[in-house]
Design an enzyme around this catalytic site. Structure first.
Site, mmCIF file in Angstrom:
data_model
loop_
_atom_site.group_PDB
_atom_site.id
_atom_site.type_symbol
_atom_site.label_atom_id
_atom_site.label_comp_id
_atom_site.label_asym_id
_atom_site.label_seq_id
_atom_site.Cartn_x
_atom_site.Cartn_y
_atom_site.Cartn_z
ATOM 1 N N ASP A 59 -2.820 5.857 10.469
ATOM 2 C CA ASP A 59 -3.896 6.682 9.921
ATOM 3 C C ASP A 59 -5.256 6.150 10.361
ATOM 4 O O ASP A 59 -5.710 5.120 9.870
ATOM 5 C CB ASP A 59 -3.812 6.665 8.390
ATOM 6 N N LYS A 84 -9.503 11.687 11.537
ATOM 7 C CA LYS A 84 -10.327 12.483 10.614
ATOM 8 C C LYS A 84 -11.702 12.686 11.225
ATOM 9 O O LYS A 84 -12.244 11.744 11.833
ATOM 10 C CB LYS A 84 -10.497 11.748 9.269
ATOM 11 N N HIS A 144 -12.715 14.485 6.770
ATOM 12 C CA HIS A 144 -12.704 13.201 6.068
ATOM 13 C C HIS A 144 -13.237 13.273 4.638
ATOM 14 O O HIS A 144 -12.688 12.667 3.728
ATOM 15 C CB HIS A 144 -13.513 12.171 6.867
ATOM 16 N N GLN A 149 -5.630 13.909 1.573
ATOM 17 C CA GLN A 149 -5.520 12.444 1.491
ATOM 18 C C GLN A 149 -6.518 11.924 0.460
ATOM 19 O O GLN A 149 -7.721 12.161 0.583
ATOM 20 C CB GLN A 149 -5.781 11.796 2.855
ATOM 21 N N LEU A 187 -2.928 -0.042 -2.372
ATOM 22 C CA LEU A 187 -2.908 -1.401 -2.944
ATOM 23 C C LEU A 187 -4.176 -1.650 -3.759
ATOM 24 O O LEU A 187 -4.499 -2.789 -4.069
ATOM 25 C CB LEU A 187 -2.791 -2.443 -1.821
ATOM 26 N N ARG A 197 1.954 -9.844 6.162
ATOM 27 C CA ARG A 197 1.810 -8.818 5.111
ATOM 28 C C ARG A 197 2.215 -7.437 5.628
ATOM 29 O O ARG A 197 2.768 -6.620 4.889
ATOM 30 C CB ARG A 197 0.369 -8.810 4.574
HETATM 31 P P1 A2P Z 1 -5.211 -7.987 4.775
HETATM 32 O O1 A2P Z 1 -5.660 -6.919 5.746
HETATM 33 O O2 A2P Z 1 -5.848 -9.300 5.013
HETATM 34 O O3 A2P Z 1 -3.709 -8.072 4.649
HETATM 35 P P2 A2P Z 1 -5.474 -0.958 0.551
HETATM 36 O O4 A2P Z 1 -4.384 -0.578 1.499
HETATM 37 O O5 A2P Z 1 -5.237 -0.560 -0.859
HETATM 38 O O6 A2P Z 1 -6.831 -0.474 1.036
HETATM 39 O O7 A2P Z 1 -5.545 -2.547 0.497
HETATM 40 C C1 A2P Z 1 -5.924 -3.303 1.625
HETATM 41 C C2 A2P Z 1 -6.220 -4.705 1.176
HETATM 42 O O8 A2P Z 1 -5.016 -5.320 0.672
HETATM 43 C C3 A2P Z 1 -6.691 -5.547 2.315
HETATM 44 O O9 A2P Z 1 -7.637 -6.455 1.799
HETATM 45 C C4 A2P Z 1 -5.436 -6.285 2.756
HETATM 46 O O10 A2P Z 1 -5.761 -7.535 3.313
HETATM 47 C C5 A2P Z 1 -4.695 -6.480 1.447
HETATM 48 N N1 A2P Z 1 -3.235 -6.502 1.607
HETATM 49 C C6 A2P Z 1 -2.488 -5.733 2.415
HETATM 50 N N2 A2P Z 1 -1.180 -5.983 2.255
HETATM 51 C C7 A2P Z 1 -1.094 -6.958 1.323
HETATM 52 C C8 A2P Z 1 -0.001 -7.657 0.730
HETATM 53 N N3 A2P Z 1 1.267 -7.407 1.074
HETATM 54 N N4 A2P Z 1 -0.291 -8.620 -0.199
HETATM 55 C C9 A2P Z 1 -1.565 -8.883 -0.538
HETATM 56 N N5 A2P Z 1 -2.632 -8.242 -0.027
HETATM 57 C C10 A2P Z 1 -2.411 -7.289 0.907
#
Ligand code: A2P
Length: 281
Positions: A50, A80, A115, A169, A198, A244
């Site tokens: 995306d 977008k 967007h 979205q 997240l 992650r």
């Molecule tokens: P990073 O890019 O360093 O992994 P969202 O998708 O809700 O916007 O959240 C994105 C944020 O969550 C980013 O700061 C990302 O940091 C962090 N993040 C992504 N995956 C994980 C994970 N499995 N555990 C903890 N933090 C994560």
């Protein structure tokens, strides 16, 4: 839901396309870092990326997909359009430039979104007409919107040839459930994609979430992604970290039960800070 796999797709109503149920967000990933994150995501099993003009990484998305061993046709690519460009032709050209950056010259995108609703009906109409033109040309297999509220979706009926939009979205996670808008989209066959599933990391330390995660031997982030999947949203977790990224794809070996869903449903805080509150009218 237990049988759900990373290969599953959601059909997009009124089109011949379907969308992988889990996507990869690339907001704030730039240059080589963005390319490497996408390669890691594809290696982890993601088949849906995306992007957006606003993210300034459309070319990196296109390049990473071309560099990867995964075939272009196997990957669902979204971008977008940020804003109208001053005339219908210029706005169309702006969107077409995005298609060529993401899909390669003469290529296509799987989904093109407006967007944000922005401040004027005229701009919304101009943006939508540009996307409808790309859709008619086969350069955008599906078209939709982002951050649109019910009033914007209703207003579209006045000018849209393609209605409903195929997708809306939205920011969606337990603390931001936007229930009325979600229901409206469900009732009208609009696929819901969840950005910031997240909660941008803000609520990963939440106690109730932690309890659900401990119960399943999963991380809080994995529980939030699974929650989005079980809501029939299409979660788009962003990460620039290879470990992650892998973790975020590993959400298909457990299922949340009714108690878990109820506990997470109870965390809603109403509409939270959407990305562009000042622009949403
Ligand atoms: P990073 O890019 O360093 O992994 P969202 O998708 O809700 O916007 O959240 C994105 C944020 O969550 C980013 O700061 C990302 O940091 C962090 N993040 C992504 N995956 C994980 C994970 N499995 N555990 C903890 N933090 C994560």
């Amino acid at each position: 839901m237990g049988a759900l796999t990373i290969h599953d797709s959601i059909p997009i109503p009124t089109t011949t396309s379907s969308m992988p149920r889990l996507g990869f967000g690339v907001y704030q990933l730039y240059g080589q870092h963005c390319r490497q994150a996408i390669l890691a995501a594809l290696a982890a099993g993601f088949r849906h990326i995306d992007s957006a003009q606003l993210y300034r990484n459309e070319s990196e998305v296109g390049a990473a997909v071309r560099q990867s061993p995964v075939e272009r046709e196997q990957v669902f690519l979204t971008t977008k359009i940020r804003a109208a460009a001053g005339s219908p032709e210029k706005t169309y050209q702006s969107a077409l430039d995005s298609v060529n950056r993401v899909g390669g010259a003469g290529g296509y995108v799987d989904l093109f979104l407006v967007h944000i609703p922005g401040s004027s009906r005229e701009a919304r109409e101009e943006l939508w007409k540009a996307l409808e033109r790309l859709h008619a040309q086969g350069k955008a297999k599906a078209i939709g919107v982002s951050n649109f509220r019910v009033q914007h979706l209703e207003e579209m009926k006045e000018y849209a040839c393609v209605w409903p939009p195929h997708v809306n979205q939205l920011e969606l996670h337990p603390w931001c459930q936007q229930r009325d808008l979600v229901q409206f989209c469900r009732d009208n066959g609009i696929v819901l994609q969840a950005y910031s599933p997240l909660s941008r990391g803000e609520h990963l330390g939440d106690e109730a979430l932690g309890a659900v995660a401990a119960k399943h031997g999963k991380s809080p982030a994995q529980v939030l992604i699974r929650y989005g999947l079980q809501k029939n949203w299409v979660p788009l977790p962003k990460s620039g970290n290879p470990e992650r990224i892998k973790q975020n794809a590993d959400v298909f070996d457990f299922a949340l039960d009714d108690d878990d869903i109820k506990a997470l449903d109870g965390l809603d805080q109403g509409p939270s800070g959407a990305l562009f509150p000042a622009n949403v009218k």
